[in-house]
Motif scaffolding. Sequence first.
Motif, PDB file in Angstrom:
ATOM      1  N   GLU A 438       0.822  -1.244  -0.015  1.00 45.75           N
ATOM      2  CA  GLU A 438      -0.087   0.072  -0.076  1.00 45.75           C
ATOM      3  C   GLU A 438       0.702   1.153   0.098  1.00 45.75           C
ATOM      4  O   GLU A 438       0.627   2.336  -0.644  1.00 45.75           O
ATOM      5  CB  GLU A 438      -0.785  -0.110   1.262  1.00 45.75           C
ATOM      6  CG  GLU A 438      -2.001  -0.952   1.013  1.00 45.75           C
ATOM      7  CD  GLU A 438      -2.609  -1.454   2.538  1.00 45.75           C
ATOM      8  OE1 GLU A 438      -3.423  -2.396   2.507  1.00 45.75           O
ATOM      9  OE2 GLU A 438      -2.142  -0.999   3.372  1.00 45.75           O
ATOM     10  N   ILE A 447      -2.932   7.126  -8.207  1.00 43.34           N
ATOM     11  CA  ILE A 447      -3.645   6.356  -7.114  1.00 43.34           C
ATOM     12  C   ILE A 447      -3.894   7.598  -5.841  1.00 43.34           C
ATOM     13  O   ILE A 447      -2.914   7.976  -5.460  1.00 43.34           O
ATOM     14  CB  ILE A 447      -2.893   5.245  -6.718  1.00 43.34           C
ATOM     15  CG1 ILE A 447      -2.727   4.465  -7.845  1.00 43.34           C
ATOM     16  CG2 ILE A 447      -3.468   4.538  -5.588  1.00 43.34           C
ATOM     17  CD1 ILE A 447      -2.041   3.117  -7.543  1.00 43.34           C
ATOM     18  N   VAL A 450      -5.368   3.424  -1.440  1.00 46.84           N
ATOM     19  CA  VAL A 450      -5.313   1.835  -1.868  1.00 46.84           C
ATOM     20  C   VAL A 450      -5.497   0.904  -0.687  1.00 46.84           C
ATOM     21  O   VAL A 450      -5.000   1.420   0.633  1.00 46.84           O
ATOM     22  CB  VAL A 450      -4.149   1.545  -2.725  1.00 46.84           C
ATOM     23  CG1 VAL A 450      -2.999   1.784  -1.784  1.00 46.84           C
ATOM     24  CG2 VAL A 450      -3.994   0.217  -3.435  1.00 46.84           C
ATOM     25  N   VAL A 468      -8.156  -0.131  -5.403  1.00 45.10           N
ATOM     26  CA  VAL A 468      -7.618   1.009  -5.838  1.00 45.10           C
ATOM     27  C   VAL A 468      -8.604   2.030  -6.042  1.00 45.10           C
ATOM     28  O   VAL A 468      -9.694   1.877  -6.517  1.00 45.10           O
ATOM     29  CB  VAL A 468      -6.793   0.949  -6.963  1.00 45.10           C
ATOM     30  CG1 VAL A 468      -6.132   2.244  -7.585  1.00 45.10           C
ATOM     31  CG2 VAL A 468      -5.698   0.041  -6.768  1.00 45.10           C
TER      32      VAL A 468
END
Length: 524
Positions: A438, A447, A450, A468
């Motif tokens: 992570e 991102i 997550v 995600v």
Amino acid sequence: MIFRGPHPDVSAPNKNVAEFVLGDISAHKNKTAIIQSETKRKISYQELSESINQLAAGLQKNGFKKGDVLAIYSPNLPEYVVVFLAVLKLGGICTTVNPLYTAQELAKQLSDANAKIIVTVSAFLDKAKTATQTHAVQEIIVIDSETEYRNLKGLMQANHELSEPSISPKEDLCALPYSSGTTGLPKGVMLTHHNLIMNMRQTEGMTSHNAISEKDTVLGVLPFFHIYGMVVIMLYTLYRRGTIVCMSRFDMEDFLDAIQTHKVTKAPIVPPIVLGLAKHPAVEQFDLSSLELILSGAAPLGEGVAIEAANRVGCNIAQGYGMTEASPVTHLLPIDSDPNKIGSIGVPIPNTEVMIVDPETEQPLKTNQNGEIWIRGPQIMKGYLNRAEATNESITQEGWYRTGDIGYVDDEGFFYAVDRIKELIKYKGMQVAPAELEALLLTHESIADVAVIPVADEEAGELPKAVVVRKNELPVTSEEVMSFVADKVAPHKKIRLVEFVDKIPKSASGKILRRVLIQKEREK
């Protein structure tokens, strides 16, 4: 091998927590103790002390006595502090309830703790009434408005003479928070006056950490029901005669505005908020130059996110480590540490012993070996309420608390928390730590958040799957996510599956609720 920190041990006075925190305020009586961020209402140390004494007198007049339990079911408000310390002054016990609890969850805690009184706010009154149909309480008291129930102000007694009971600080309970329940049913954690006072003294003795002082304005955005907000922010800031800026709910822009408006110097927060400081577009719109230290705790913080947030905000970020069962602090990172230690949870605080133990053999390990973190010290809880078996499972006969966390200590005595034992993924018999993956994935520019979970697989046993949350403006594909990780980790740690979602479920303290995601996966 037993490890200790670099600072000398400290001692603690034989006192009630309320006396320890607000004993002699003569030099600070006109100083602001608490500011309610949403209303800008200010309360001085003198006003706070008087309110606590008046409420304690009113509770005593109505029959509340030493050993009785009062439940606080409320968001962060100045009155939260008043209620908490008034109860402790009487030798009572506060059980603090997650304000997001349903009526059913509240009823379970009221029953388990055997609460006599519940103090709440009008917005939660319906849930409180429903809960008390399952577990009857002597009285419901409402903080913020006139209802058919007694108002907090109406209970305060200015003229009633208060009789403070004698207590045994090492034996008498003062706080009964409930553990998060992420690895089982919530359990009442029995904390004594000595536990909390000692932990504040230990934190004070950690001089290399640049702990809170009377010059500081501390942001109280973490919930006071949680041990981190309760002790590190609420009690310790007042003990050190700082000022708390109290926020009743978290909103990123309100959080940033509070720092700017009140010139906050210290911000104890959790990794999801650090992530916001690293990536949220609103950060540039606010002046955060007053910040001297961000303390991150309650969940692992990835080194990449920590560096990104520190550089963006322009202040130190230091991790701490602890748990409800340890009142809560066990480790803090010295401020002058080498920059490459930013991913460390720090060194043990005074009076604290730590071992890294092989989870299977329970034999102590040496430096740079992953094992379970065991802790021994005066801040460790008395035990779990009415759960002798769970207490015996978590605390050894020699007094070591088994944290359930996997970590290691480097050659310089700095500790690193890698993951939870029960959350480890076993890929073809090899351990994969979700938190490690992570932290890596959060360094990807596309991102936003997550979580990594195990997915059952006939051949491998378990496969690591990334759940995600994309950044809206920067799309990313499953293949890109898997490739990003594959280039940076050993083969057994590769992400094998990816799912995109709108939000990662988390507890109030910021921990990923991995069990929720795992359950959803199993139901597919």
